[in-house]
Motif scaffolding. Structure first.
Motif, PDB file in Angstrom:
ATOM      1  N   THR A 103       0.831  -1.212   0.000  1.00  0.00           N
ATOM      2  CA  THR A 103       0.000   0.000   0.000  1.00  0.00           C
ATOM      3  C   THR A 103       0.862   1.256   0.000  1.00  0.00           C
ATOM      4  OG1 THR A 103      -1.725  -1.187   1.227  1.00  0.00           O
ATOM      5  CG2 THR A 103      -1.838   1.230   1.215  1.00  0.00           C
ATOM      6  N   PHE A 104       1.891   1.267   0.823  1.00  0.00           N
ATOM      7  CA  PHE A 104       2.731   2.451   0.951  1.00  0.00           C
ATOM      8  C   PHE A 104       3.483   2.741  -0.342  1.00  0.00           C
ATOM      9  CE2 PHE A 104       6.703   4.591   2.076  1.00  0.00           C
ATOM     10  CZ  PHE A 104       6.202   5.696   2.760  1.00  0.00           C
ATOM     11  N   GLN A 105       4.007   1.697  -1.002  1.00  0.00           N
ATOM     12  CA  GLN A 105       4.775   1.945  -2.225  1.00  0.00           C
ATOM     13  C   GLN A 105       3.890   2.478  -3.340  1.00  0.00           C
ATOM     14  OE1 GLN A 105       8.073  -0.551  -3.167  1.00  0.00           O
ATOM     15  NE2 GLN A 105       7.571  -0.640  -5.336  1.00  0.00           N
ATOM     16  N   CYS A 106       2.661   1.959  -3.430  1.00  0.00           N
ATOM     17  CA  CYS A 106       1.746   2.467  -4.456  1.00  0.00           C
ATOM     18  C   CYS A 106       1.429   3.943  -4.229  1.00  0.00           C
ATOM     19  CB  CYS A 106       0.460   1.647  -4.471  1.00  0.00           C
ATOM     20  SG  CYS A 106       0.673  -0.033  -5.116  1.00  0.00           S
ATOM     21  N   LEU A 107       1.241   4.323  -2.978  1.00  0.00           N
ATOM     22  CA  LEU A 107       0.991   5.734  -2.665  1.00  0.00           C
ATOM     23  C   LEU A 107       2.248   6.574  -2.903  1.00  0.00           C
ATOM     24  CD1 LEU A 107      -1.140   5.355   0.604  1.00  0.00           C
ATOM     25  CD2 LEU A 107      -1.958   5.940  -1.692  1.00  0.00           C
ATOM     26  N   ALA A 108       3.390   6.004  -2.555  1.00  0.00           N
ATOM     27  CA  ALA A 108       4.649   6.742  -2.716  1.00  0.00           C
ATOM     28  C   ALA A 108       4.972   7.006  -4.175  1.00  0.00           C
ATOM     29  CB  ALA A 108       5.794   5.961  -2.072  1.00  0.00           C
ATOM     30  N   SER A 109       4.484   6.161  -5.083  1.00  0.00           N
ATOM     31  CA  SER A 109       4.773   6.350  -6.506  1.00  0.00           C
ATOM     32  C   SER A 109       4.305   7.717  -6.998  1.00  0.00           C
ATOM     33  CB  SER A 109       4.115   5.246  -7.338  1.00  0.00           C
ATOM     34  OG  SER A 109       2.696   5.345  -7.283  1.00  0.00           O
ATOM     35  N   LEU A 110       3.205   8.208  -6.431  1.00  0.00           N
ATOM     36  CA  LEU A 110       2.688   9.521  -6.830  1.00  0.00           C
ATOM     37  C   LEU A 110       3.650  10.628  -6.418  1.00  0.00           C
ATOM     38  CD1 LEU A 110      -1.031   8.963  -5.748  1.00  0.00           C
ATOM     39  CD2 LEU A 110      -0.037   8.683  -8.034  1.00  0.00           C
ATOM     40  N   ALA A 111       4.167  10.526  -5.187  1.00  0.00           N
ATOM     41  CA  ALA A 111       5.112  11.539  -4.706  1.00  0.00           C
ATOM     42  C   ALA A 111       6.435  11.476  -5.463  1.00  0.00           C
ATOM     43  CB  ALA A 111       5.348  11.354  -3.204  1.00  0.00           C
ATOM     44  N   ILE A 112       6.896  10.252  -5.777  1.00  0.00           N
ATOM     45  CA  ILE A 112       8.152  10.096  -6.517  1.00  0.00           C
ATOM     46  C   ILE A 112       8.019  10.702  -7.916  1.00  0.00           C
ATOM     47  CG2 ILE A 112       9.741   8.420  -7.526  1.00  0.00           C
ATOM     48  CD1 ILE A 112       9.980   8.601  -4.526  1.00  0.00           C
ATOM     49  N   ALA A 113       6.890  10.435  -8.565  1.00  0.00           N
ATOM     50  CA  ALA A 113       6.675  10.989  -9.904  1.00  0.00           C
ATOM     51  C   ALA A 113       6.670  12.513  -9.877  1.00  0.00           C
ATOM     52  CB  ALA A 113       5.358  10.460 -10.466  1.00  0.00           C
ATOM     53  N   PRO A 124       5.490   1.478 -13.150  1.00  0.00           N
ATOM     54  CA  PRO A 124       6.492   0.466 -12.778  1.00  0.00           C
ATOM     55  C   PRO A 124       6.706   0.353 -11.267  1.00  0.00           C
ATOM     56  CG  PRO A 124       7.532   2.371 -13.829  1.00  0.00           C
ATOM     57  CD  PRO A 124       6.067   2.502 -14.044  1.00  0.00           C
ATOM     58  N   ILE A 125       6.614   1.486 -10.552  1.00  0.00           N
ATOM     59  CA  ILE A 125       6.776   1.432  -9.104  1.00  0.00           C
ATOM     60  C   ILE A 125       5.635   0.635  -8.467  1.00  0.00           C
ATOM     61  CG2 ILE A 125       6.752   2.818  -6.984  1.00  0.00           C
ATOM     62  CD1 ILE A 125       8.279   4.974  -8.493  1.00  0.00           C
ATOM     63  N   CYS A 126       4.402   0.805  -8.956  1.00  0.00           N
ATOM     64  CA  CYS A 126       3.255   0.053  -8.432  1.00  0.00           C
ATOM     65  C   CYS A 126       3.339  -1.424  -8.804  1.00  0.00           C
ATOM     66  CB  CYS A 126       1.950   0.647  -8.955  1.00  0.00           C
ATOM     67  SG  CYS A 126       1.551   2.281  -8.291  1.00  0.00           S
ATOM     68  N   LEU A 127       3.775  -1.719 -10.026  1.00  0.00           N
ATOM     69  CA  LEU A 127       3.855  -3.106 -10.465  1.00  0.00           C
ATOM     70  C   LEU A 127       4.857  -3.904  -9.641  1.00  0.00           C
ATOM     71  CD1 LEU A 127       3.039  -5.275 -12.544  1.00  0.00           C
ATOM     72  CD2 LEU A 127       4.983  -4.518 -13.928  1.00  0.00           C
ATOM     73  N   ILE A 128       6.021  -3.321  -9.414  1.00  0.00           N
ATOM     74  CA  ILE A 128       7.049  -4.047  -8.674  1.00  0.00           C
ATOM     75  C   ILE A 128       6.671  -4.225  -7.200  1.00  0.00           C
ATOM     76  CG2 ILE A 128       8.541  -2.156  -7.868  1.00  0.00           C
ATOM     77  CD1 ILE A 128      10.915  -3.722  -8.996  1.00  0.00           C
ATOM     78  N   ALA A 129       5.714  -3.410  -6.699  1.00  0.00           N
ATOM     79  CA  ALA A 129       5.244  -3.543  -5.322  1.00  0.00           C
ATOM     80  C   ALA A 129       4.468  -4.829  -5.099  1.00  0.00           C
ATOM     81  CB  ALA A 129       4.376  -2.341  -4.948  1.00  0.00           C
ATOM     82  N   ILE A 130       3.943  -5.434  -6.155  1.00  0.00           N
ATOM     83  CA  ILE A 130       3.182  -6.677  -6.022  1.00  0.00           C
ATOM     84  C   ILE A 130       4.060  -7.804  -5.458  1.00  0.00           C
ATOM     85  CG2 ILE A 130       1.866  -8.424  -7.305  1.00  0.00           C
ATOM     86  CD1 ILE A 130       1.005  -6.234  -9.234  1.00  0.00           C
ATOM     87  N   THR A 131       5.369  -7.711  -5.656  1.00  0.00           N
ATOM     88  CA  THR A 131       6.258  -8.757  -5.130  1.00  0.00           C
ATOM     89  C   THR A 131       6.164  -8.884  -3.611  1.00  0.00           C
ATOM     90  OG1 THR A 131       8.131  -7.208  -5.015  1.00  0.00           O
ATOM     91  CG2 THR A 131       7.877  -8.471  -7.035  1.00  0.00           C
ATOM     92  N   TYR A 132       5.800  -7.807  -2.920  1.00  0.00           N
ATOM     93  CA  TYR A 132       5.645  -7.877  -1.466  1.00  0.00           C
ATOM     94  C   TYR A 132       4.568  -8.878  -1.065  1.00  0.00           C
ATOM     95  CZ  TYR A 132       8.137  -3.400  -1.610  1.00  0.00           C
ATOM     96  OH  TYR A 132       9.057  -2.406  -1.845  1.00  0.00           O
ATOM     97  N   LEU A 133       3.578  -9.081  -1.939  1.00  0.00           N
ATOM     98  CA  LEU A 133       2.462  -9.970  -1.639  1.00  0.00           C
ATOM     99  C   LEU A 133       2.741 -11.411  -2.065  1.00  0.00           C
ATOM    100  CD1 LEU A 133      -0.456  -7.629  -2.797  1.00  0.00           C
ATOM    101  CD2 LEU A 133       0.557  -7.850  -0.520  1.00  0.00           C
TER     102      LEU A 133
END
Length: 425
Positions: A103-113, A124-133
């Protein structure tokens, strides 16, 4: 008694060498695939592609550090009577942490962009976050494999996963996928780890979750997590500052030089680190054998790392244009590569000192060192960027080669004797 200690010393020495051999063989396989992949990337990706991929992976590494939170290390270090309860607790904690990180990485992608003013970074930041699950399915089994010192299994799993990653990266780069060639395989190969770990270790979560061992885990893991957070910040602060204060193109050149120059050395260092920690945990109640193993490991590190670094850095002006192409020479990557490569000389010695603290259940000492070292490195790089990426590389190398040897000497001569005296007492 002396004969028994001699036999124990030979047993642990043989196992350490054997484990280094397994991990080293895995790293060799990985390096062959990675070298081919790096050559393809260097010829088919632009500096901007490298820069964007570096930002995505930097974000991932910053957040993924919370998965290296000391829970697995506690399972490796714990008494045998505690292991099953700790595994059941660790399983639940790993899933809880995974959901939060995704959840945090998906939200952080907006700030990083927004920070880099580039909306291409969000997906790509949201996609790679799926590995956590995905990885929590096998985290406990991986820790138990390390505890049982079956590093041949860990070496096999790692080599298959990372080699597949590199093959996919090369194929996607040849297909013109740009930065996706580096990012997408990280997601695609995650199931490999789960399948192979399940194959080679029988532990399953067949009982109900329990948090009875939570206190033992968190008291140890919280300090290890602090160390890992500082480590990941330190390993990426150069990317962060170069990308922000210079340019994405400059970051791309630096990122190429870092991976082409330090990748091989870091592979060897990681093999040493994984092998050494299991051995030190086995010997932390035997003062004489612990001292012998620790000092022998420092000597073996010197014999492996110093010639490797000297050989690789001295040949850089020849193999960079030959293997990776003249465009990286024209962009000034060679001196950056040589400097970053030289920074590896002191890294494994500092790692050995830190593992000594962790084996004795004293990660708070390692935590304080990491805090001081990280602050010094960030300040040095901030100053170094005033002279471009060459100045940043000089800052990285100088900080490592000055501070890490001092830390190793202090830990070995001042702190280790105190720990050994407590064990004897």
């Amino acid at each position: 008694m002396n004969r028994i200690q001699t036999l124990q010393q030979r047993l642990f020495q043989d196992r350490f060498i054997r484990n280094i051999g397994w991990m080293g063989a895995a790293e060799l396989v990985i390096r062959v695939f990675r070298l081919i992949t790096t050559v393809i990337l260097a010829r088919f990706l632009s500096a901007e592609d490298y820069g964007l991929a570096a930002i995505v992976l930097m974000t991932y590494e910053f957040i993924r550090v919370f998965t290296r939170n000391g829970i697995a290390d506690k399972i490796v270090q714990a008494d045998a009577s505690e292991v099953e309860e700790l595994c059941r607790t660790a399983y639940g904690l790993n899933w809880l942490i995974a959901g939060v990180l995704f959840t945090f990485q998906c939200l952080a992608s907006l700030a990083i962009a927004q920070f880099y003013n580039n909306s291409q970074l969000i997906l790509p930041i949201c996609l790679i976050a799926i590995t956590y699950l995905i990885y929590p399915l096998a985290m406990v089994q991986t820790a138990l494999i390390r505890r049982e010192n079956r590093l041949n299994i860990l070496a096999l799993i790692t080599s298959v996963q990372v080699s597949t990653d590199n093959v996919l990266t090369a194929i996607l780069a040849l297909s013109g996928m740009g930065m996706w060639a580096i990012v997408l395989p990280k997601f695609l190969v995650a199931p490999i780890w789960i399948i192979l770990t399940f194959k080679y270790h029988p532990w399953r979560m067949t009982k109900s979750l329990t948090f009875a061992g939570g206190g033992k885990i968190t008291s140890f893991a919280s300090r290890v997590l602090g160390i890992e957070l500082l480590t990941i910040f330190r390993e990426n602060v150069d990317y962060l500052l170069i990308g922000r204060f210079l340019s994405v193109q400059a970051l791309g050149v630096y990122y190429f030089a870092f991976n082409a120059g330090l990748g091989l050395s870091l592979s060897v260092i990681n093999a040493i680190r994984v092998s050494l920690f299991s051995d030190l945990c086995d010997l932390n109640s035997q003062a004489t054998l612990f001292t012998q193993r620790y000092m022998q490991s420092l000597r073996k590190i010197a014999l492996m790392i110093v010639p490797l670094v000297i050989f690789q850095s001295s040949l850089a002006p020849f193999y960079v244009p030959l293997i990776f192409g003249h465009k990286w020479v024209e962009r000034g990557a060679v001196p950056i590569l040589i400097l970053i490569c030289c920074s590896a000389l002191s890294r494994p010695f500092a790692d050995a000192a830190s593992l000594m603290f962790r084996a004795f259940g004293q990660p708070q000492i390692e935590l304080r060192w990491n805090l001081v070292f990280t602050m010094c490195l960030a300040i040095a790089i901030s100053l170094g960027t005033n002279w471009g990426i060459l100045g940043a590389a000089i800052a990285v190398t100088a900080t490592h080669l000055i501070l890490q040897p001092l830390y190793t000497i202090w830990a070995t001569r001042q702190v280790l004797p105190k720990f050994l005296q407590e064990v004897k007492g």
